[in-house]
Design a protein around this motif. Sequence first.
Motif, PDB file in Angstrom:
ATOM      1  N   PRO A 117       0.846  -1.194   0.000  1.00 13.81           N
ATOM      2  CA  PRO A 117       0.000   0.000   0.000  1.00 13.81           C
ATOM      3  C   PRO A 117       0.888   1.253   0.000  1.00 13.81           C
ATOM      4  CG  PRO A 117       0.047  -1.022   2.169  1.00 13.81           C
ATOM      5  CD  PRO A 117       0.788  -1.942   1.252  1.00 13.81           C
ATOM      6  N   PRO A 118       0.392   2.356  -0.584  1.00 15.24           N
ATOM      7  CA  PRO A 118      -0.923   2.477  -1.238  1.00 15.24           C
ATOM      8  C   PRO A 118      -0.884   1.902  -2.650  1.00 15.24           C
ATOM      9  CG  PRO A 118       0.243   4.563  -1.358  1.00 15.24           C
ATOM     10  CD  PRO A 118       1.128   3.646  -0.548  1.00 15.24           C
ATOM     11  N   CYS A 119      -1.910   1.162  -2.989  1.00 13.71           N
ATOM     12  CA  CYS A 119      -2.050   0.582  -4.323  1.00 13.71           C
ATOM     13  C   CYS A 119      -3.542   0.479  -4.594  1.00 13.71           C
ATOM     14  CB  CYS A 119      -1.390  -0.795  -4.402  1.00 13.71           C
ATOM     15  SG  CYS A 119      -1.695  -1.701  -5.927  1.00 13.71           S
ATOM     16  N   ALA A 120      -3.944   0.780  -5.826  1.00 14.38           N
ATOM     17  CA  ALA A 120      -5.370   0.826  -6.153  1.00 14.38           C
ATOM     18  C   ALA A 120      -5.994  -0.547  -6.306  1.00 14.38           C
ATOM     19  CB  ALA A 120      -5.574   1.628  -7.443  1.00 14.38           C
ATOM     20  N   GLU A 121      -5.185  -1.596  -6.374  1.00 20.51           N
ATOM     21  CA  GLU A 121      -5.740  -2.939  -6.562  1.00 20.51           C
ATOM     22  C   GLU A 121      -5.653  -3.727  -5.251  1.00 20.51           C
ATOM     23  OE1 GLU A 121      -7.213  -6.467  -7.246  1.00 20.51           O
ATOM     24  OE2 GLU A 121      -7.678  -4.603  -8.287  1.00 20.51           O
ATOM     25  N   PRO A 122      -6.800  -3.983  -4.585  1.00 21.31           N
ATOM     26  CA  PRO A 122      -6.770  -4.633  -3.266  1.00 21.31           C
ATOM     27  C   PRO A 122      -6.116  -6.017  -3.279  1.00 21.31           C
ATOM     28  CG  PRO A 122      -8.930  -3.660  -3.686  1.00 21.31           C
ATOM     29  CD  PRO A 122      -8.172  -3.570  -4.964  1.00 21.31           C
ATOM     30  N   SER A 123      -6.321  -6.798  -4.335  1.00 20.95           N
ATOM     31  CA  SER A 123      -5.749  -8.148  -4.323  1.00 20.95           C
ATOM     32  C   SER A 123      -4.230  -8.095  -4.357  1.00 20.95           C
ATOM     33  CB  SER A 123      -6.278  -8.956  -5.509  1.00 20.95           C
ATOM     34  OG  SER A 123      -5.772  -8.496  -6.738  1.00 20.95           O
ATOM     35  N   PHE A 124      -3.649  -7.084  -5.008  1.00 18.99           N
ATOM     36  CA  PHE A 124      -2.193  -6.948  -5.016  1.00 18.99           C
ATOM     37  C   PHE A 124      -1.683  -6.595  -3.616  1.00 18.99           C
ATOM     38  CE2 PHE A 124      -1.880  -5.598  -9.792  1.00 18.99           C
ATOM     39  CZ  PHE A 124      -2.398  -6.819 -10.161  1.00 18.99           C
ATOM     40  N   VAL A 125      -2.421  -5.750  -2.921  1.00 19.51           N
ATOM     41  CA  VAL A 125      -2.061  -5.403  -1.536  1.00 19.51           C
ATOM     42  C   VAL A 125      -2.204  -6.636  -0.642  1.00 19.51           C
ATOM     43  CG1 VAL A 125      -2.641  -3.953   0.448  1.00 19.51           C
ATOM     44  CG2 VAL A 125      -2.699  -2.998  -1.864  1.00 19.51           C
ATOM     45  N   GLY A 126      -3.273  -7.421  -0.871  1.00 23.48           N
ATOM     46  CA  GLY A 126      -3.451  -8.649  -0.108  1.00 23.48           C
ATOM     47  C   GLY A 126      -2.323  -9.632  -0.341  1.00 23.48           C
ATOM     48  N   ASN A 127      -1.905  -9.779  -1.589  1.00 19.79           N
ATOM     49  CA  ASN A 127      -0.776 -10.661  -1.885  1.00 19.79           C
ATOM     50  C   ASN A 127       0.482 -10.205  -1.158  1.00 19.79           C
ATOM     51  OD1 ASN A 127      -2.267 -12.300  -3.609  1.00 19.79           O
ATOM     52  ND2 ASN A 127      -1.632 -11.219  -5.459  1.00 19.79           N
ATOM     53  N   ASP A 128       0.707  -8.895  -1.137  1.00 17.46           N
ATOM     54  CA  ASP A 128       1.873  -8.362  -0.440  1.00 17.46           C
ATOM     55  C   ASP A 128       1.809  -8.679   1.049  1.00 17.46           C
ATOM     56  OD1 ASP A 128       4.271  -6.425  -0.570  1.00 17.46           O
ATOM     57  OD2 ASP A 128       3.032  -5.545   1.010  1.00 17.46           O
ATOM     58  N   ALA A 129       0.611  -8.572   1.641  1.00 19.63           N
ATOM     59  CA  ALA A 129       0.453  -8.875   3.067  1.00 19.63           C
ATOM     60  C   ALA A 129       0.702 -10.354   3.344  1.00 19.63           C
ATOM     61  CB  ALA A 129      -0.948  -8.473   3.525  1.00 19.63           C
ATOM     62  N   VAL A 130       0.233 -11.217   2.437  1.00 15.51           N
ATOM     63  CA  VAL A 130       0.459 -12.658   2.596  1.00 15.51           C
ATOM     64  C   VAL A 130       1.955 -12.971   2.524  1.00 15.51           C
ATOM     65  CG1 VAL A 130       0.119 -14.893   1.473  1.00 15.51           C
ATOM     66  CG2 VAL A 130      -1.823 -13.343   1.785  1.00 15.51           C
ATOM     67  N   GLU A 131       2.645 -12.364   1.571  1.00 14.92           N
ATOM     68  CA  GLU A 131       4.093 -12.575   1.470  1.00 14.92           C
ATOM     69  C   GLU A 131       4.814 -12.100   2.727  1.00 14.92           C
ATOM     70  OE1 GLU A 131       6.439 -12.126  -2.197  1.00 14.92           O
ATOM     71  OE2 GLU A 131       4.616 -11.188  -3.000  1.00 14.92           O
ATOM     72  N   ALA A 132       4.377 -10.978   3.271  1.00 17.34           N
ATOM     73  CA  ALA A 132       5.018 -10.469   4.485  1.00 17.34           C
ATOM     74  C   ALA A 132       4.865 -11.455   5.636  1.00 17.34           C
ATOM     75  CB  ALA A 132       4.420  -9.109   4.858  1.00 17.34           C
ATOM     76  N   GLU A 133       3.682 -12.062   5.759  1.00 10.67           N
ATOM     77  CA  GLU A 133       3.478 -13.076   6.797  1.00 10.67           C
ATOM     78  C   GLU A 133       4.383 -14.286   6.560  1.00 10.67           C
ATOM     79  OE1 GLU A 133       1.699 -12.851   9.562  1.00 10.67           O
ATOM     80  OE2 GLU A 133       1.150 -10.793   9.014  1.00 10.67           O
ATOM     81  N   ALA A 134       4.518 -14.686   5.295  1.00 14.08           N
ATOM     82  CA  ALA A 134       5.373 -15.829   4.981  1.00 14.08           C
ATOM     83  C   ALA A 134       6.822 -15.550   5.374  1.00 14.08           C
ATOM     84  CB  ALA A 134       5.269 -16.155   3.488  1.00 14.08           C
ATOM     85  N   ARG A 135       7.299 -14.347   5.084  1.00 11.57           N
ATOM     86  CA  ARG A 135       8.678 -14.011   5.454  1.00 11.57           C
ATOM     87  C   ARG A 135       8.854 -13.994   6.964  1.00 11.57           C
ATOM     88  NH1 ARG A 135       7.913 -10.523   1.013  1.00 11.57           N
ATOM     89  NH2 ARG A 135       7.321  -8.792   2.393  1.00 11.57           N
ATOM     90  N   ARG A 136       7.842 -13.509   7.683  1.00 10.67           N
ATOM     91  CA  ARG A 136       7.944 -13.470   9.143  1.00 10.67           C
ATOM     92  C   ARG A 136       7.970 -14.865   9.752  1.00 10.67           C
ATOM     93  NH1 ARG A 136       5.401  -8.274   8.960  1.00 10.67           N
ATOM     94  NH2 ARG A 136       3.324  -9.091   8.575  1.00 10.67           N
ATOM     95  N   SER A 137       7.444 -15.848   9.043  1.00 12.12           N
ATOM     96  CA  SER A 137       7.391 -17.204   9.591  1.00 12.12           C
ATOM     97  C   SER A 137       8.765 -17.838   9.736  1.00 12.12           C
ATOM     98  CB  SER A 137       6.535 -18.095   8.693  1.00 12.12           C
ATOM     99  OG  SER A 137       7.248 -18.468   7.516  1.00 12.12           O
ATOM    100  N   ALA A 138       9.740 -17.360   8.949  1.00 13.08           N
ATOM    101  CA  ALA A 138      11.107 -17.900   8.944  1.00 13.08           C
ATOM    102  C   ALA A 138      11.179 -19.314   8.379  1.00 13.08           C
ATOM    103  CB  ALA A 138      11.732 -17.855  10.341  1.00 13.08           C
ATOM    104  N   LEU A 139      10.085 -19.836   7.827  1.00 10.20           N
ATOM    105  CA  LEU A 139      10.124 -21.138   7.169  1.00 10.20           C
ATOM    106  C   LEU A 139      10.612 -20.969   5.734  1.00 10.20           C
ATOM    107  CD1 LEU A 139       6.737 -22.771   8.259  1.00 10.20           C
ATOM    108  CD2 LEU A 139       9.040 -23.534   8.884  1.00 10.20           C
ATOM    109  N   PRO A 140      11.299 -21.976   5.187  1.00  9.50           N
ATOM    110  CA  PRO A 140      11.669 -21.923   3.772  1.00  9.50           C
ATOM    111  C   PRO A 140      10.413 -21.971   2.894  1.00  9.50           C
ATOM    112  CG  PRO A 140      12.903 -23.642   4.932  1.00  9.50           C
ATOM    113  CD  PRO A 140      11.798 -23.202   5.843  1.00  9.50           C
ATOM    114  N   PHE A 141      10.357 -21.095   1.894  1.00  9.01           N
ATOM    115  CA  PHE A 141       9.220 -21.127   0.975  1.00  9.01           C
ATOM    116  C   PHE A 141       9.639 -20.543  -0.362  1.00  9.01           C
ATOM    117  CE2 PHE A 141       8.977 -16.830   2.591  1.00  9.01           C
ATOM    118  CZ  PHE A 141       8.403 -16.076   1.573  1.00  9.01           C
ATOM    119  N   ALA A 142       8.859 -20.871  -1.371  1.00 12.82           N
ATOM    120  CA  ALA A 142       9.027 -20.309  -2.707  1.00 12.82           C
ATOM    121  C   ALA A 142       7.692 -19.764  -3.164  1.00 12.82           C
ATOM    122  CB  ALA A 142       9.532 -21.379  -3.679  1.00 12.82           C
ATOM    123  N   VAL A 143       7.716 -18.671  -3.906  1.00 15.40           N
ATOM    124  CA  VAL A 143       6.503 -18.047  -4.429  1.00 15.40           C
ATOM    125  C   VAL A 143       6.304 -18.464  -5.881  1.00 15.40           C
ATOM    126  CG1 VAL A 143       5.400 -15.855  -5.019  1.00 15.40           C
ATOM    127  CG2 VAL A 143       6.683 -16.066  -2.879  1.00 15.40           C
TER     128      VAL A 143
END
Length: 309
Positions: A117-143
């Motif tokens: 954010p700020p971004c006019a497309e909510p799903s893109f902001v949601g994807n960014d929030a999901v990625e942020a949670e994944a990074r905070r988990s400290a688990l290995p992952f790939a997008v």
Amino acid sequence: MSVFDPSKPVLVFLAAGVQGGAVVRAALARGLKVRALVRDRARAAALAAPGVELAEGDLRDVASLRAACVGIERAVLQVPIGAPEAMRDGARNALAAFAATGVRAFALKLASASRPPPCAEPSFVGNDAVEAEARRSALPFAVVRPTLYLDNLLKPSARADIVRHGVFAPPLPSAQRVAWTCADDCARAALMLLERGAFGGDHRIAGPHSLSGEEFAACVSRGLGRTIRYRAQPLDEFERDIDAALGAGVGRRVGSKFRYFAGHREETETILAAPFAAQRGLEGFAPTGVEAWANAHRGEFDRDANAAG
């Protein structure tokens, strides 16, 4: 060679949907066992197959997710598109369940681009929030993320337009080049990364060719054995049609991504246009072309035509 115990199933989120169902099929084709996470076991009979275990769970219910994760080492995580806060919370709950049960790594399948954010497309902001949670988990992952899905042609309204009128009419200008991909390819890519332990990357899954609307229609025509025209549907008309089918206000929500594309042409080129490029962890991955994909689904359109005839 897989770094995981092959006797343990892969947990597949949203398994009863189009994208999750593709992951289930791809996993079985690779000889993997699957634990399919669904909200209602009684409505998921189509997933019944040797090697598939159903587990009921809801992204809003951490306890149900923990139960589904017991005995799991690897997962393919998908979060439904919705308000950014709901997407973030669903991811947070899934990752809390991973931490509580010893899930070791996951593939994160997103529906499109991520933008903070700020971004006019909510799903893109949601994807960014999901990625942020994944990074905070400290688990290995790939997008893994797609360009646009060919599977949109299989929606009832699109199939009806193709069969009855010989038209495919998305809300994109014909001049916009798209390297169309499919749910099955994104599923294959996610599982290849999991099996190879290739974590840390952001993998854009695209088709082998970047096509204009007319070029796309020509490929679909050859694959289906019927002539298809491409018609760029005006966004206002697209949203009115969605409202008429699904209720007032739904069209604006569904059409918001296409409005973003219309207003951000350079970003749209980055998101949609380039064909698949070789990526670490996906060595040997061969994307499906539009004509081959259409030919593989030709029977579904032929059945529709026979039923309408």
